[in-house]
Write an enzyme that holds these catalytic residues in place. Structure first.
Site, PDB file in Angstrom:
ATOM      1  CG  ASP A   1       0.547   2.312   4.947  1.00 26.27           C
ATOM      2  OD1 ASP A   1      -0.455   2.949   4.575  1.00 26.27           O
ATOM      3  OD2 ASP A   1       0.688   1.079   4.756  1.00 26.27           O
TER       4      ASP A   1
ATOM      5  CE  LYS B   1       2.115  -1.682   6.669  1.00 25.62           C
ATOM      6  NZ  LYS B   1       2.494  -0.762   5.578  1.00 25.62           N
TER       7      LYS B   1
ATOM      8  CE  LYS C   1      -0.471  -2.711   4.212  1.00 25.63           C
ATOM      9  NZ  LYS C   1      -0.024  -1.512   3.481  1.00 25.63           N
TER      10      LYS C   1
END
Lengths: 293, 295
Positions: free
Chosen positions: B132, B195, B231
Site C-alpha cells: 500500500d 485506495k 479499497k
C-alpha cells in the site's frame, strides 16, 4: 391580539440529542379531561438499541469522572430543574394533579437530586470495607459502577418516580436507558431538557417514550445491558424480565414504592447497582504486635 | 476526448449517494452481505506503538474472528508497517490470509525516491503479498503529475509479484475532480488497486469519494478492459455503512468486483461491528462486545 399557541414536539433523548423515533410511530397522550394534548414518540426496539449504544459509549467517561465532579453535575441538575419549576408544575397538572400536589412533586424531585448529589462522593466510604485476612495482605473491597442499566420507570409520578430511579444509578457512575411513564410522559421527557443543560455528557441518561409491553423483553434480553430495574406493577412483565435477564446473567431489580415517602431515597439504591471489587495488596506485617489488617 | 477525463458532477454524486443510503438490506441478503464484507476486510494496525505481540494478536484475530459464531469467514488480509511483515507472515502461516504492508514513507510520502524504493523492496523481501503506497500529494497538487506517475511506475516495478495499492489520500486532494484525476493517473501508472486514505487524515473514506473512484475504475475498464481493485480505508466502522458501500460497489461495477480479489475495506473496528450483527442473528437478541475480542 393573542398570539398563536406554539406547541412543543416531544421527542426522544438519546446520546444528548433529541431524535424522533426511527420507526416513525406515535401515540396520543391525553390530559385528565381526555383531551389529546400531544403526540408522543412510540419508541421501537431500534431506538432502544441506539440508546444502549449511546449509553455504552458514555459509560467510560462517566464512570471514571471523579466522584466529586459527578456530585457537582447532579447538583447542577437540581439547579436547572428549580429554574423550570413552572413548566413541570403545569405538565403535572395536566395529568389531573392538583396544583399543590404538582408543586410538592417538583419540590421533592429537586430535593431528591440534591440528596443523591450529596451521596456521589460518600457511598464508597459507607459500602467500601477493609477486610481481616490471615495472610500478609491489605485486603479491601470497593464498589464500582455496573455499566449500562435499563430502567422501566414508574407509571405514576412521571417526574418524581423517574428521578428517584435514575439518580441513584448515575450517582453510582452507571449510564442509563430509561422508559418513561406511558400514560403521562410529558414531564419525563421534558426532564431531558434539564439534563441536556446540566453538564451531564450526552448518553449518560437516555429517555425513551413508548410502551413497556413492546419494549420490556428487549430491555431484559439485550446482551450489552448489565442490569435492569423495573419499577411497575405488572406481574407478568416482571416474570418475563426476570427470566430473560438470566441470558447474560443481568442483575435484575424490581422496585414498588411510594415515591413520596422519605425512605424512597436511600443509599442502598446506589449499592444495588454497584459491583464490589476486592483487592489483595501484599504487605509486611504491620506494627510491633504483629497485628494484621 | 476520452471518457476518463470528464469532470465530476458533485451534486449528482451526492444525490446518488443519498439514493444508495435508502436501500434496505434485510434478512438473508443482509447476512450474506455482512459475511462478504468480513471477507473483504484488511485488518489494520498502523500505529507508532505497534509491537510484534500486537501484530501476532491481530493475525490470530484475522484467522479466528469469532469461533463460536457459525460460518464466519477469514478476513482478506492484515495490513501492517514493513518492519512487522515478517512477524505477520509467520503468524498467518498457511491460512491463506494475505499480508499487506504500507510503504513509501507512509503516511506522508515525503522522502526521496530512493528511500521509498528501499522501503518497498524491504517489505516485499520480507514476504509482503501486497504493498500500500502513498502518492506524493504535494507534487500532485503542484501539478507535477509526471513525477507522481513515474513514482508509481517505479514502485510497481519494485513490487515484483506483489499487488500494488495506491493510496490517493483523498482528504488532502480537496476536490472530487482532483480525486478523479489522481485515480486515473494511478491506474494508468500501474496500480492494481486504488485506495482512498491512509487513515491518518480526516476526512478518510467517504461514500462520495469512493463513488468517484469506482466510476473512474469503471471507465478505465470500459476503455482498456483492465480490472482495477478498490479499497476505501478509514472511517468505515459500522456494518450498516459497509453494506451501503457494497450496494454502491454492485451498482457501479457489477458482480465481477464483489469479492476480496477486487474490493477491500481498510478498517480496524468494522469487523467487530459486523460480528455484533452476526451475533444478534445467532442469539436472536442484541449482542454485546463483551463476547468478541477487542483486538
Amino acid at each position: 391580539m393573542s398570539a398563536t399557541e406554539i406547541r412543543k414536539t416531544y421527542k426522544l433523548f438519546i446520546g444528548g440529542q433529541f431524535p424522533r423515533t426511527e420507526s416513525g410511530r406515535y401515540y396520543k397522550v391525553s390530559n385528565a379531561k381526555n383531551e389529546v394534548i400531544a403526540n408522543m414518540c412510540l419508541a421501537s426496539r431500534k431506538d432502544f438499541r441506539n440508546a444502549v449504544v449511546a449509553a455504552r459509549k458514555a459509560f467510560e467517561s462517566w464512570s471514571t469522572k471523579s466522584a466529586f465532579n459527578r456530585s457537582q453535575i447532579l447538583y447542577r441538575m437540581a439547579e436547572m430543574l428549580e429554574g423550570r419549576k413552572a413548566q413541570f408544575v403545569d405538565e403535572l397538572m395536566q395529568t389531573g394533579m392538583s396544583k399543590t400536589m404538582a408543586e410538592k412533586e417538583v419540590r421533592l424531585s429537586v430535593d431528591r437530586m440534591v440528596y443523591y448529589s450529596g451521596w456521589c462522593d460518600k457511598y464508597h466510604q459507607l459500602f467500601g470495607t477493609v477486610n481481616p485476612v490471615s495472610s500478609s495482605h491489605f485486603n479491601f473491597s470497593m464498589p464500582e459502577a455496573m455499566g449500562v442499566i435499563g430502567v422501566i420507570a414508574p407509571e405514576s409520578h412521571p417526574l418524581l418516580g423517574l428521578v428517584s430511579v435514575v439518580l441513584p444509578l448515575i450517582a453510582g457512575g452507571n449510564t442509563v436507558v430509561v422508559l418513561a411513564s406511558e400514560k403521562h410522559p410529558l414531564c419525563s421527557i421534558s426532564l431531558a431538557e434539564v439534563l441536556a443543560t446540566s453538564d451531564l455528557s450526552g448518553g449518560v441518561v437516555n429517555i425513551l417514550t413508548g410502551k413497556s409491553q413492546e419494549l420490556h423483553t428487549h430491555f431484559a434480553s439485550h446482551m450489552d445491558v448489565n442490569a435492569i430495574l423495573y419499577a411497575r406493577a405488572d406481574a407478568k412483565e416482571k416474570k418475563t424480565m426476570a427470566e430473560l435477564s438470566a441470558l447474560n446473567v443481568k442483575r435484575s431489580f424490581f422496585y414498588e414504592r411510594d415515591w413520596y415517602r422519605a425512605d424512597a431515597e436511600n443509599p442502598y439504591d446506589i449499592l444495588d447497582f454497584q459491583e464490589i471489587k476486592t483487592t489483595w495488596h501484599p504487605i509486611e506485617q504491620i506494627g510491633t504486635s504483629g497485628a494484621k489488617y | 476526448m476520452s471518457m476518463l477525463h470528464h469532470p465530476v458532477d458533485q451534486t449528482g454524486v451526492e444525490e446518488r449517494i443519498a439514493r444508495f443510503n435508502t436501500r434496505s438490506i434485510k434478512k438473508e441478503s443482509k447476512l450474506q452481505g455482512l459475511r462478504l464484507a468480513l471477507s473483504m476486510i484488511d485488518l489494520t494496525t498502523l500505529e507508532g506503538k505497534d509491537t510484534a505481540g500486537k501484530v501476532r494478536q491481530m493475525c490470530y484475530k484475522a484467522m479466528h474472528l469469532a469461533d463460536d459464531l457459525p460460518d464466519i469467514p477469514q478476513v482478506a488480509a492484515v495490513c501492517v508497517y514493513p518492519n512487522h511483515v515478517k512477524t505477520a507472515k509467520i503468524a498467518l502461516g498457511e491460512s491463506g490470509i494475505k499480508v499487506a504492508s504500507v510503504a513509501t514513507a507512509f503516511p506522508s510520502g515525503n522522502s526521496s525516491r530512493k528511500i521509498k524504493l528501499e522501503d518497498t523492496k524491504m517489505a516485499v523481501g520480507q514476504g509482503a503479498d501486497e504493498i500500500d503506497m502513498v502518492i506524493s500529494r504535494g507534487a500532485f497538487l503542484a501539478g507535477d503529475v509526471q513525477f507522481v506517475s513515474d513514482e508509481i511506475a517505479a514502485i510497481k516495478d519494485a513490487c515484483g509479484e506483489a499487488r500494488l495499492k495506491v493510496i490517493l489520500e483523498t482528504g488532502e486532494l480537496s476536490t472530487l475532480d482532483n480525486i478523479r484525476r489522481a485515480s486515473v493517473l494511478a491506474m494508468q501508472s500501474g496500480a492494481d488497486f486504488i485506495k482512498t486514505s491512509t487513515g491518518k487524515i480526516q476526512p478518510a473514506a467517504t461514500m462520495p469519494v469512493t463513488l468517484v473512484m469506482l466510476e473512474a475504475i469503471r471507465d478505465y475498464y470500459d476503455e482498456t478492459g483492465i480490472m482495477i481493485g478498490m479499497k476505501p480505508a478509514g472511517g468505515i466502522s459500522t456494518a450498516k455503512s459497509a453494506l451501503q458501500y457494497l450496494v454502491m460497489l454492485y451498482e457501479t461495477l457489477g458482480p465481477e468486483w464483489m469479492s476480496n480479489e477486487w474490493f477491500r475495506f481498510g478498517a480496524s473496528s468494522l469487523a467487530n461491528d459486523i460480528l455484533l450483527q452476526l451475533g444478534k442473528e445467532k442469539m436472536g437478541v442484541y449482542y454485546s462486545p463483551d463476547y468478541i475480542s477487542k483486538d
